[in-house]
Design an enzyme around this catalytic site. Structure first.
Site, mmCIF file in Angstrom:
data_model
loop_
_atom_site.group_PDB
_atom_site.id
_atom_site.type_symbol
_atom_site.label_atom_id
_atom_site.label_comp_id
_atom_site.label_asym_id
_atom_site.label_seq_id
_atom_site.Cartn_x
_atom_site.Cartn_y
_atom_site.Cartn_z
ATOM 1 N N THR A 192 37.988 43.524 42.223
ATOM 2 C CA THR A 192 38.119 42.649 41.058
ATOM 3 C C THR A 192 39.446 42.895 40.359
ATOM 4 O O THR A 192 39.912 44.023 40.302
ATOM 5 C CB THR A 192 36.988 43.016 40.069
ATOM 6 O OG1 THR A 192 35.766 42.657 40.668
ATOM 7 C CG2 THR A 192 37.135 42.330 38.730
ATOM 8 N N GLY A 222 27.589 39.772 39.416
ATOM 9 C CA GLY A 222 27.918 41.184 39.177
ATOM 10 C C GLY A 222 28.216 41.450 37.710
ATOM 11 O O GLY A 222 27.838 40.691 36.811
ATOM 12 N N ASP A 223 28.912 42.536 37.483
ATOM 13 C CA ASP A 223 29.261 42.943 36.114
ATOM 14 C C ASP A 223 30.410 42.129 35.523
ATOM 15 O O ASP A 223 30.544 42.029 34.299
ATOM 16 C CB ASP A 223 29.691 44.415 36.107
ATOM 17 C CG ASP A 223 30.911 44.626 36.995
ATOM 18 O OD1 ASP A 223 30.873 44.204 38.183
ATOM 19 O OD2 ASP A 223 31.932 45.144 36.504
ATOM 20 N N THR A 243 35.832 47.921 37.598
ATOM 21 C CA THR A 243 35.856 47.453 38.978
ATOM 22 C C THR A 243 34.852 48.319 39.741
ATOM 23 O O THR A 243 34.534 49.422 39.312
ATOM 24 C CB THR A 243 37.272 47.568 39.578
ATOM 25 O OG1 THR A 243 37.245 47.125 40.934
ATOM 26 C CG2 THR A 243 37.807 48.988 39.540
ATOM 27 N N GLY A 244 34.382 47.799 40.854
ATOM 28 C CA GLY A 244 33.436 48.590 41.634
ATOM 29 C C GLY A 244 32.075 47.932 41.731
ATOM 30 O O GLY A 244 31.940 46.731 41.497
HETATM 31 C C1 SD4 Z 1 31.122 42.996 41.393
HETATM 32 N N1 SD4 Z 1 32.491 44.512 40.133
HETATM 33 O O1 SD4 Z 1 30.897 41.816 41.554
HETATM 34 C C2 SD4 Z 1 32.527 43.399 41.052
HETATM 35 C C3 SD4 Z 1 33.248 43.689 42.304
HETATM 36 C C4 SD4 Z 1 34.470 44.461 42.039
HETATM 37 O O2 SD4 Z 1 36.392 45.367 42.475
HETATM 38 O O3 SD4 Z 1 34.700 45.048 41.067
HETATM 39 N N2 SD4 Z 1 35.355 44.563 42.843
HETATM 40 O O4 SD4 Z 1 30.285 43.874 41.540
#
Ligand code: SD4
Length: 338
Positions: A192, A222-223, A243-244
């Protein structure tokens, strides 16, 4: 593919020279658990964003900040660079699809007056961040999703287009052969773009945009579009973005917690570290732990900044008038192999 992209950026020394000169000074040599607390002289304006694609995004944001423009405009224009890049498989056009082959996008934006706007599960619109801004400015709501978000975007003049590029389609067809949903730490489904900026007036804004986890279930959000999880700021304190693995960030209200810890006096790095440690603790017996990666960036009202992640490999781009535009490696708790 994203690995290739990261490698590409690492190989390019100084091609992105503008007023905020890009340098390739990823700071190396950290050990697990170590926190770099060389805080980071406070300079304003400043912009910070996640991962390597933060470098070109910062360049764009800097064009606005350096002319005395607003942080809100800077973060919107900044993250649009990643949304528009078809070679970026985690944001906007070219994003990897869900397990049914649909590219579905999540984004949110927040300004210094705590106005915010968000879209989730949006399809066929290349710039969800700009739709999120319209939600903030033109509706009585904070969040629109799916078909409703799409209808609103079309009403606002956004063009519908197919976001599944031939390259992403090919990757999807390859994935279909195994159909295994196991996120890979730092690779292709964790990239992200989140961005935080302080303008010359000292006001903070933030933006976050993503195609979410690759090969997710249809309808999964997601978040990243959730204020408090993927992004949060309080203009009196600072801002944070994530991110994550979104599920873990939502479970712990990640970005809001980072801001609250800064309110209590923690530095940006210390606040990010404490939330990462909390997430690890909460997930120690959880099935997600095996592939869990979360990372945060944060900035405080003084312009100090930092980042921290659970596993190694997370970096962020920072741009200010003193040191230019550069990549920095975040502190981390575990090595990516653990
Ligand atoms: C998610 N947090 O949809 C996002 C993906 C992401 O770096 O952060 N990618 O879970």
């Amino acid at each position: 593919m994203i690995t290739t992209l990261k490698y590409y950026y690492r190989l390019l020394p100084v091609i992105l020279i503008t007023a905020c000169n890009t340098t390739q000074t990823s700071e190396k040599g950290q050990k697990a658990g170590e926190v770099k607390e060389e805080t980071k002289e406070a300079v304003k304006p400043i912009v910070i964003s996640t991962w390597n694609h933060g470098l070109p995004a910062n360049e764009e944001a800097w064009k606005i900040l350096s002319k005395g423009g607003k942080a809100l405009d800077a973060v919107e224009q900044g993250v649009r660079t990643a949304e528009a890049d078809p070679a970026n498989h985690t944001v906007g056009i070219g994003g990897f699809p869900d397990r049914e082959g649909n590219v579905t996008l999540d984004a949110c934006i927040m300004d210094y007056q705590s106005n915010c706007g968000s879209v989730a599960f949006l399809q066929n619109i290349k710039h969800p961040i700009s739709v999120a801004r319209k939600v903030m400015e033109k509706t009585p709501h904070v969040m629109l999703t799916g078909e409703g978000a799409l209808q609103f975007a079309i009403q606002q003049g956004f063009k519908e287009e197919n976001l599944l590029t031939p390259e992403s389609k090919k990757a999807y067809e390859e994935w279909l052969q195994q159909s295994d949903y196991t996120p890979v730490v730092n690779i292709e489904n964790h990239d992200t773009i989140s961005m935080l900026a302080i303008d010359q007036e000292g006001n903070i804004s933030g933006a976050c945009t993503t195609s979410g986890a690759a090969w997710k279930m249809y309808g999964r959000v997601g978040d990243s579009p959730i204020i408090g999880a993927g992004l949060f700021l309080d203009n009196e304190v600072g801002g944070a973005a994530a991110t994550g693995l979104g599920e873990a960030i939502i479970r712990t209200a990640g970005s809001a917690m980072v801001v609250e810890l800064m309110r209590q006096g923690k530095s940006p790095v210390q606040a990010c570290k404490e939330v990462v440690e909390r997430i690890r603790e909460k997930h120690k017996n959880h099935k997600d732990m095996e592939y869990l990666q979360v990372g945060f960036i944060a900035i405080n009202k003084q312009g100090e900044y930092g980042g921290y992640s659970l596993r190694s490999g997370f970096n962020y781009a920072v741009c200010d008038s003193k040191k230019g535009n550069r990549l920095e490696d975040a502190g981390f708790k575990l090595s990516a192999e653990n």
